[in-house]
Design a protein around this motif. Structure first.
Motif, PDB file in Angstrom:
ATOM      1  N   CYS A   6       0.814  -1.213   0.000  1.00 20.74           N
ATOM      2  CA  CYS A   6       0.000   0.000   0.000  1.00 20.74           C
ATOM      3  C   CYS A   6       0.851   1.267   0.000  1.00 20.74           C
ATOM      4  CB  CYS A   6      -0.937   0.018   1.205  1.00 20.74           C
ATOM      5  SG  CYS A   6      -2.272  -1.207   1.107  1.00 20.74           S
ATOM      6  N   ASP A   7       2.063   1.149   0.463  1.00 22.28           N
ATOM      7  CA  ASP A   7       2.956   2.308   0.485  1.00 22.28           C
ATOM      8  C   ASP A   7       3.569   2.611  -0.882  1.00 22.28           C
ATOM      9  OD1 ASP A   7       2.483   2.767   3.142  1.00 22.28           O
ATOM     10  OD2 ASP A   7       4.239   1.631   3.837  1.00 22.28           O
ATOM     11  N   LEU A   8       3.406   1.700  -1.827  1.00 25.18           N
ATOM     12  CA  LEU A   8       3.965   1.917  -3.163  1.00 25.18           C
ATOM     13  C   LEU A   8       3.205   3.039  -3.869  1.00 25.18           C
ATOM     14  CD1 LEU A   8       4.413  -1.782  -4.353  1.00 25.18           C
ATOM     15  CD2 LEU A   8       6.199  -0.229  -3.537  1.00 25.18           C
ATOM     16  N   PRO A   9       3.870   3.790  -4.732  1.00 25.64           N
ATOM     17  CA  PRO A   9       3.197   4.848  -5.490  1.00 25.64           C
ATOM     18  C   PRO A   9       2.188   4.271  -6.481  1.00 25.64           C
ATOM     19  CG  PRO A   9       5.434   4.543  -6.283  1.00 25.64           C
ATOM     20  CD  PRO A   9       5.308   3.710  -5.046  1.00 25.64           C
ATOM     21  N   ASP A  10       1.230   5.095  -6.881  1.00 29.28           N
ATOM     22  CA  ASP A  10       0.169   4.633  -7.772  1.00 29.28           C
ATOM     23  C   ASP A  10       0.691   4.080  -9.089  1.00 29.28           C
ATOM     24  OD1 ASP A  10      -1.654   5.304  -5.895  1.00 29.28           O
ATOM     25  OD2 ASP A  10      -2.632   6.902  -7.034  1.00 29.28           O
ATOM     26  N   ASP A  11       1.708   4.725  -9.658  1.00 28.62           N
ATOM     27  CA  ASP A  11       2.181   4.262 -10.961  1.00 28.62           C
ATOM     28  C   ASP A  11       2.758   2.856 -10.890  1.00 28.62           C
ATOM     29  OD1 ASP A  11       4.376   5.014  -9.491  1.00 28.62           O
ATOM     30  OD2 ASP A  11       5.448   5.925 -11.181  1.00 28.62           O
ATOM     31  N   LEU A  12       3.361   2.490  -9.770  1.00 27.68           N
ATOM     32  CA  LEU A  12       3.896   1.141  -9.613  1.00 27.68           C
ATOM     33  C   LEU A  12       2.771   0.138  -9.371  1.00 27.68           C
ATOM     34  CD1 LEU A  12       6.349  -0.608  -9.612  1.00 27.68           C
ATOM     35  CD2 LEU A  12       6.739  -0.066  -7.198  1.00 27.68           C
ATOM     36  N   LEU A  13       1.767   0.541  -8.593  1.00 24.52           N
ATOM     37  CA  LEU A  13       0.613  -0.331  -8.383  1.00 24.52           C
ATOM     38  C   LEU A  13      -0.111  -0.597  -9.706  1.00 24.52           C
ATOM     39  CD1 LEU A  13      -0.926   1.097  -5.073  1.00 24.52           C
ATOM     40  CD2 LEU A  13       0.486  -0.947  -5.349  1.00 24.52           C
ATOM     41  N   LEU A  14      -0.187   0.416 -10.548  1.00 16.02           N
ATOM     42  CA  LEU A  14      -0.839   0.242 -11.851  1.00 16.02           C
ATOM     43  C   LEU A  14      -0.069  -0.741 -12.721  1.00 16.02           C
ATOM     44  CD1 LEU A  14      -1.939   3.898 -12.652  1.00 16.02           C
ATOM     45  CD2 LEU A  14      -3.433   1.923 -12.329  1.00 16.02           C
ATOM     46  N   ARG A  15       1.249  -0.681 -12.657  1.00 16.82           N
ATOM     47  CA  ARG A  15       2.051  -1.629 -13.432  1.00 16.82           C
ATOM     48  C   ARG A  15       1.836  -3.058 -12.937  1.00 16.82           C
ATOM     49  NH1 ARG A  15       5.830   0.166 -16.956  1.00 16.82           N
ATOM     50  NH2 ARG A  15       6.159   2.437 -17.054  1.00 16.82           N
ATOM     51  N   ILE A  16       1.641  -3.217 -11.637  1.00 18.72           N
ATOM     52  CA  ILE A  16       1.353  -4.545 -11.089  1.00 18.72           C
ATOM     53  C   ILE A  16      -0.007  -5.035 -11.579  1.00 18.72           C
ATOM     54  CG2 ILE A  16       0.895  -5.831  -8.968  1.00 18.72           C
ATOM     55  CD1 ILE A  16       2.922  -3.978  -7.567  1.00 18.72           C
ATOM     56  N   LEU A  17      -1.021  -4.168 -11.479  1.00 15.57           N
ATOM     57  CA  LEU A  17      -2.375  -4.549 -11.883  1.00 15.57           C
ATOM     58  C   LEU A  17      -2.460  -4.809 -13.386  1.00 15.57           C
ATOM     59  CD1 LEU A  17      -4.703  -2.206  -9.775  1.00 15.57           C
ATOM     60  CD2 LEU A  17      -4.053  -4.591  -9.347  1.00 15.57           C
ATOM     61  N   HIS A  18      -1.606  -4.159 -14.131  1.00 15.02           N
ATOM     62  CA  HIS A  18      -1.619  -4.337 -15.581  1.00 15.02           C
ATOM     63  C   HIS A  18      -1.302  -5.774 -15.984  1.00 15.02           C
ATOM     64  CE1 HIS A  18      -1.184  -3.320 -19.794  1.00 15.02           C
ATOM     65  NE2 HIS A  18       0.026  -3.862 -19.814  1.00 15.02           N
ATOM     66  N   HIS A  19      -0.630  -6.513 -15.111  1.00 18.00           N
ATOM     67  CA  HIS A  19      -0.218  -7.882 -15.428  1.00 18.00           C
ATOM     68  C   HIS A  19      -1.168  -8.934 -14.855  1.00 18.00           C
ATOM     69  CE1 HIS A  19       3.533  -6.738 -17.360  1.00 18.00           C
ATOM     70  NE2 HIS A  19       3.709  -5.851 -16.399  1.00 18.00           N
ATOM     71  N   VAL A  20      -2.324  -8.528 -14.379  1.00 21.67           N
ATOM     72  CA  VAL A  20      -3.347  -9.478 -13.935  1.00 21.67           C
ATOM     73  C   VAL A  20      -4.598  -9.246 -14.769  1.00 21.67           C
ATOM     74  CG1 VAL A  20      -2.407  -9.495 -11.603  1.00 21.67           C
ATOM     75  CG2 VAL A  20      -4.305  -7.966 -12.142  1.00 21.67           C
ATOM     76  N   PRO A  21      -5.485 -10.245 -14.869  1.00 20.95           N
ATOM     77  CA  PRO A  21      -6.720 -10.052 -15.638  1.00 20.95           C
ATOM     78  C   PRO A  21      -7.514  -8.853 -15.121  1.00 20.95           C
ATOM     79  CG  PRO A  21      -6.406 -12.367 -15.104  1.00 20.95           C
ATOM     80  CD  PRO A  21      -5.359 -11.621 -14.335  1.00 20.95           C
ATOM     81  N   THR A  22      -8.186  -8.181 -16.024  1.00 23.56           N
ATOM     82  CA  THR A  22      -8.956  -6.990 -15.656  1.00 23.56           C
ATOM     83  C   THR A  22      -9.967  -7.294 -14.563  1.00 23.56           C
ATOM     84  OG1 THR A  22      -8.690  -6.008 -17.849  1.00 23.56           O
ATOM     85  CG2 THR A  22     -10.548  -5.248 -16.539  1.00 23.56           C
ATOM     86  N   LYS A  23     -10.603  -8.441 -14.645  1.00 27.20           N
ATOM     87  CA  LYS A  23     -11.601  -8.798 -13.641  1.00 27.20           C
ATOM     88  C   LYS A  23     -10.976  -8.855 -12.249  1.00 27.20           C
ATOM     89  CE  LYS A  23     -15.218 -12.226 -12.711  1.00 27.20           C
ATOM     90  NZ  LYS A  23     -15.853 -13.483 -13.180  1.00 27.20           N
ATOM     91  N   ASP A  24      -9.763  -9.396 -12.138  1.00 22.56           N
ATOM     92  CA  ASP A  24      -9.070  -9.463 -10.851  1.00 22.56           C
ATOM     93  C   ASP A  24      -8.596  -8.088 -10.411  1.00 22.56           C
ATOM     94  OD1 ASP A  24      -9.457 -12.195 -10.859  1.00 22.56           O
ATOM     95  OD2 ASP A  24      -7.497 -12.626 -11.736  1.00 22.56           O
ATOM     96  N   ALA A  25      -8.190  -7.270 -11.376  1.00 23.21           N
ATOM     97  CA  ALA A  25      -7.758  -5.912 -11.039  1.00 23.21           C
ATOM     98  C   ALA A  25      -8.916  -5.124 -10.434  1.00 23.21           C
ATOM     99  CB  ALA A  25      -7.223  -5.208 -12.278  1.00 23.21           C
ATOM    100  N   LEU A  26     -10.101  -5.282 -11.002  1.00 28.09           N
ATOM    101  CA  LEU A  26     -11.277  -4.585 -10.474  1.00 28.09           C
ATOM    102  C   LEU A  26     -11.607  -5.062  -9.060  1.00 28.09           C
ATOM    103  CD1 LEU A  26     -11.585  -3.754 -13.478  1.00 28.09           C
ATOM    104  CD2 LEU A  26     -14.056  -3.931 -13.143  1.00 28.09           C
ATOM    105  N   ALA A  27     -11.363  -6.352  -8.799  1.00 26.25           N
ATOM    106  CA  ALA A  27     -11.679  -6.904  -7.482  1.00 26.25           C
ATOM    107  C   ALA A  27     -10.824  -6.300  -6.376  1.00 26.25           C
ATOM    108  CB  ALA A  27     -11.509  -8.427  -7.502  1.00 26.25           C
ATOM    109  N   THR A  28      -9.683  -5.714  -6.725  1.00 26.08           N
ATOM    110  CA  THR A  28      -8.833  -5.109  -5.688  1.00 26.08           C
ATOM    111  C   THR A  28      -9.475  -3.867  -5.068  1.00 26.08           C
ATOM    112  OG1 THR A  28      -7.647  -3.719  -7.302  1.00 26.08           O
ATOM    113  CG2 THR A  28      -6.743  -5.911  -6.847  1.00 26.08           C
ATOM    114  N   SER A  29     -10.533  -3.360  -5.698  1.00 25.59           N
ATOM    115  CA  SER A  29     -11.179  -2.150  -5.176  1.00 25.59           C
ATOM    116  C   SER A  29     -11.834  -2.375  -3.815  1.00 25.59           C
ATOM    117  CB  SER A  29     -12.238  -1.648  -6.157  1.00 25.59           C
ATOM    118  OG  SER A  29     -13.269  -2.613  -6.335  1.00 25.59           O
ATOM    119  N   ILE A  30     -12.053  -3.644  -3.432  1.00 26.96           N
ATOM    120  CA  ILE A  30     -12.696  -3.925  -2.144  1.00 26.96           C
ATOM    121  C   ILE A  30     -11.664  -4.229  -1.049  1.00 26.96           C
ATOM    122  CG2 ILE A  30     -14.748  -4.819  -3.303  1.00 26.96           C
ATOM    123  CD1 ILE A  30     -13.806  -7.640  -2.586  1.00 26.96           C
ATOM    124  N   LEU A  31     -10.380  -4.195  -1.383  1.00 27.31           N
ATOM    125  CA  LEU A  31      -9.359  -4.525  -0.389  1.00 27.31           C
ATOM    126  C   LEU A  31      -9.266  -3.479   0.710  1.00 27.31           C
ATOM    127  CD1 LEU A  31      -6.457  -5.820  -2.692  1.00 27.31           C
ATOM    128  CD2 LEU A  31      -8.073  -7.175  -1.321  1.00 27.31           C
TER     129      LEU A  31
END
Length: 330
Positions: A6-31
């Motif tokens: 969570c301490d990582l900057p947004d641009d790095l988190l986006l690069r991480i999410l970019h490598h997972v399916p979109t459906k799973d990326a959307l699911a992170t919104s409830i974390l």
């Protein structure tokens, strides 16, 4: 571990999410609150129907919540269980308005072939376009696709031959064209007149029972043709600018390499019948040609010597066609 991420900057988190399916990326919104809106800034979205009847609702709402100013790449595949009353044109409009560069649309639903708004065919930013299955290519106006480098047309229906001509003539820098035809696409003559074209892969089969011949790999998995185009759009993971020279003919994978050659199932076509389907090639820069078909005539209007060709069957090849095959690899 969660705190460190969570301490990582947004641009790095986006690069991480970019490598997972979109459906799973959307699911992170409830974390947590930290994750709630991170996915909304993703530069690419991919929606693949998993058989759920709610896939249309999921895509619609996801696009409404997505806030990134630029949407570099949008992939949508819907299956036969998807409701037929969805406004797919609105999804296209959403992507075009945000400067989409890669658009890959595959409609396997039970609706009639769907046409798209004019904005699709006048998009200045589009680099790679795939249209597949229940799609009506209706270009009844002056199209303009100045940046389009790669075009994939798979089992679509054309309003008329003029729509195809307008689509291809609107793409002055088009380098790669993949075509998969079926007998009910409303065309007799398929004319490829593109001065910039380097690679043409053309597949067309027709059987006596009216069904499309089975082509190896015909299930059209996501990694079939679309991955060729995604490489063109997302070579830098969708986060960096895209240069036109990212599309190289040598990097284009061959599609559907083999066709079942069951000549007993192919309709005999008389040479003097004006209704005979034909392929007309007028592309002087063409260097890579692949033809897999059993029922078209091929007329070469303008084509220089090729570097590479792969031919399944050509009915009554002309002298001009044979001279064009003075190539390195056949």
């Amino acid at each position: 571990m969660e705190t460190r991420i969570c301490d990582l900057p947004d641009d790095l988190l986006l690069r991480i999410l970019h490598h997972v399916p979109t459906k799973d990326a959307l699911a992170t919104s409830i974390l947590s609150k930290r994750w709630r809106y991170v996915w909304t800034m993703l530069p690419t979205l991919e929606f693949i129907d998993d058989g759920s009847e709610s896939v249309g609702w999921f895509i619609e709402n996801s696009l409404q919540l997505h806030k990134a100013p630029k949407l570099y790449c949008l992939t949508v595949e819907v299956g036969p269980r998807c409701p037929v009353d969805l406004d797919v044109g609105n999804w296209v409009d959403n992507a075009v308005n945000r400067g989409v560069r890669g658009l890959f649309l595959k409609l396997l639903w039970n609706a009639e072939p769907t046409s798209f708004p004019k904005c699709l065919y006048t998009c200045d930013t589009l680099v790679a376009l795939t249209l597949s299955n229940q799609i009506l290519v209706d270009v009844s106006f002056q199209a303009r696709l100045p940046s389009l480098l790669s075009l994939n047309l798979k089992y679509v229906v054309y309003k008329d031959e003029d729509s195809l001509v307008r689509l291809l003539s609107s793409s002055p820098v088009l380098k790669v064209l993949h075509v998969h035809r079926h007998e009910d696409d409303n065309l007799i003559n398929f004319t490829v007149k593109v001065s910039s074209l380097k690679t043409l892969h053309y597949v067309a089969t027709w059987r006596k029972d009216g069904k499309k011949d089975k082509v190896e790999g015909d299930e059209f998995e996501e990694n079939d043709v679309e991955d060729d185009n995604v490489e063109e759009v997302e070579e830098d993971d969708g986060f960096d600018e895209i240069e036109e020279d990212e599309v190289d003919d040598d990097d284009v994978d061959e599609v559907d390499d083999n066709v079942d050659d069951d000549d007993d199932d192919v309709d005999e076509v008389e040479d003097d019948d004006d209704s005979n389907p034909s392929l007309v090639i007028d592309s002087p820069a063409l260097t890579n040609l692949k033809l897999d078909y059993d029922w078209d005539y091929c007329l070469i209007e303008n084509m220089s010597c090729l570097d590479e060709a792969k031919l399944h069957y050509v009915r009554n090849p002309s002298d001009k066609f044979l001279r064009s095959l003075s190539i390195e690899r056949l």
